[in-house]
Design an enzyme around this catalytic site. Structure first.
Site, short mmCIF file in Angstrom:
data_model
loop_
_atom_site.label_atom_id
_atom_site.label_comp_id
_atom_site.label_asym_id
_atom_site.label_seq_id
_atom_site.Cartn_x
_atom_site.Cartn_y
_atom_site.Cartn_z
N ARG A 1 -4.69 1.31 -13.33
CA ARG A 1 -5.74 1.94 -11.73
C ARG A 1 -6.54 0.08 -11.74
NH1 ARG A 1 -5.55 7.40 -13.25
NH2 ARG A 1 -7.48 7.03 -14.56
N LYS B 1 -18.86 6.28 1.89
CA LYS B 1 -17.80 6.44 2.59
C LYS B 1 -17.90 8.29 2.70
CE LYS B 1 -13.51 7.81 2.79
NZ LYS B 1 -11.23 6.97 2.79
N GLU C 1 -16.27 9.18 9.03
CA GLU C 1 -15.15 8.72 8.77
C GLU C 1 -14.32 10.70 9.08
OE1 GLU C 1 -12.56 8.00 5.60
OE2 GLU C 1 -10.37 8.22 6.74
N LYS D 1 -15.73 5.80 11.80
CA LYS D 1 -14.19 5.20 10.92
C LYS D 1 -13.19 6.31 11.74
CE LYS D 1 -11.22 4.42 6.76
NZ LYS D 1 -10.97 3.90 5.41
P1 13P Z 1 -5.81 4.90 5.00
O1 13P Z 1 -5.98 3.52 6.14
O2 13P Z 1 -4.60 4.72 4.31
O3 13P Z 1 -5.81 6.01 5.91
O4 13P Z 1 -6.90 5.11 4.19
C1 13P Z 1 -8.45 4.50 5.20
C2 13P Z 1 -9.08 6.01 4.23
O5 13P Z 1 -10.58 5.50 3.79
C3 13P Z 1 -8.23 7.09 4.54
O6 13P Z 1 -10.06 7.95 4.53
#
Ligand code: 13P
Length: 344
Positions: free
Chosen positions: A48, A138, A179, A221
């Site tokens: 990773r 996030k 998000e 987001k």
């Molecule tokens: P994706 O762009 O693959 O949807 O991932 C963005 C992300 O951070 C989802 O939480």
């Protein structure tokens, strides 16, 4: 929060700076294991680390990447020569970020729906992440669409949690990426996606305002408004861009510095084309940017496939996607450009 007001606002603006977007490299170990196994690489702390190192050390990535979201394991890791990732990113002008939710768990009393967890102890964890160099965070709330879902309960509880997280981040001097992801999976039409995204954004902004989150110091987001992947009638690029922007114009306050879309499982090119179409329409009060996970990483992951000898080619594949999305931020992306920029 007021003591951090200026720093929050300037970090948020930097995150959505012109021509740039955010790399989401914050997959949990479980998700990263799935990704690595898809290219026959065993998932270990070191594999990773190697893949993230490859991405972070791609030369000139900072031309199109403003920030990187890491996972708890990743923010504590280092480059091959021992420089901690946050320090390394900073030295290249890229802002270190951290995913702080602990995942979407079953929502009690709401079969098939989830609530994102991670509020307990969050104040202390944020203090530590700030110490480790994170300047943004996030948290992803998940809203699923089918005939019976989402419930108002699911939308409301996730919106409430997003705002609680947002307020705690700002108290710690960390810009929260808010998000609320309305999933693109399912048979639903674009009209239904629009309706659910509408309800979700209303709930989220009501909570953010109620909970005194400084809108100038967040980055939103969201999902784009699209037909469900299994819907027989797929809306085209132009329609997705138009409908997404007209909805957002009504619901996202002008104080928000930028919207950084998630890719949500779209193909790499489509995610770029949608962003491009929105920037061509323009005439909006916020930056229209990207915060892609899969749509930036799928190509380099496949090229790399765990082989040291493929590192340079994988970095070229990542740089290519970052550049295409950077061009899409100015509405300058096209299929022709996609081809012309494709690494040999
Ligand atoms: P994706 O762009 O693959 O949807 O991932 C963005 C992300 O951070 C989802 O939480």
């Amino acid at each position: 929060m007021t003591q951090h007001k200026q720093a929050l606002e300037s970090t948020a603006r930097e995150m959505v700076a012109a021509g740039k977007g955010i790399l989401a490299a914050d997959e949990s170990n479980r998700t990263m294991t799935k990704r690595l196994e898809s290219v026959d690489v065993e998932s270990t702390e070191e594999s990773r680390r190697r893949f993230r190192d490859l991405l972070f050390s791609t030369s000139d990535a900072e031309e199109h990447i403003s920030g990187v979201i890491m996972y708890d394991e990743t923010i504590r890791q280092s480059t091959a020569d021992g420089t901690p990732f946050p320090e390394f990113l900073r030295s290249r002008g890229i802002i270190p970020g951290i995913k702080v939710d602990t995942g979407a768990k079953p929502l009690a009393g709401a079969e098939g729906e989830t609530i994102t967890e991670g509020l307990d102890g969050l104040r202390e964890r944020l203090a530590e992440y700030h110490e480790l160099g994170a300047r943004f965070a996030k948290w992803r709330g998940v809203i699923e669409i089918d005939e019976r879902h989402p419930s108002r309960y699911c939308v409301a509880t996730n919106a409430h949690a997003l705002a609680r997280y947002g307020a705690l981040c700002q108290e710690a001097g960390i810009v929260p990426i808010i998000e609320p992801e309305v999933l693109m999976d399912g048979e639903h039409t674009i009209g239904r996606a629009e309706k659910i995204t509408d309800a979700t954004l209303r709930a989220v902004f009501a909570e953010l305002l109620d909970q005194r989150v400084l809108l100038e110091g967040i980055v939103l987001k969201p999902n784009m408004v699209m037909s469900g992947y299994e819907c027989p009638q797929q809306a085209g690029v132009e329609e997705v861009a138009q409908r997404t922007l007209s909805l957002f114009r009504r619901l996202v306050p002008a104080a928000v510095p930028g919207i950084a879309f998630l890719s949500g499982g779209q193909s790499d090119e489509l995610a770029t084309a949608h962003l491009n179409a929105m920037n061509q329409i323009g005439d909006v009060p916020w930056e229209l940017s990207f915060s892609y996970g899969r749509a930036l990483q799928a190509a380099p992951l496949k090229v790399w496939s765990g082989q040291e000898s493929n590192v340079a080619a994988a970095q070229a594949a990542y740089a290519h996607r970052a550049r295409c999305n950077g061009e899409a931020r100015f509405g300058r992306y096209s299929e022709k450009l996609e081809q012309a920029l494709t690494p040999a």
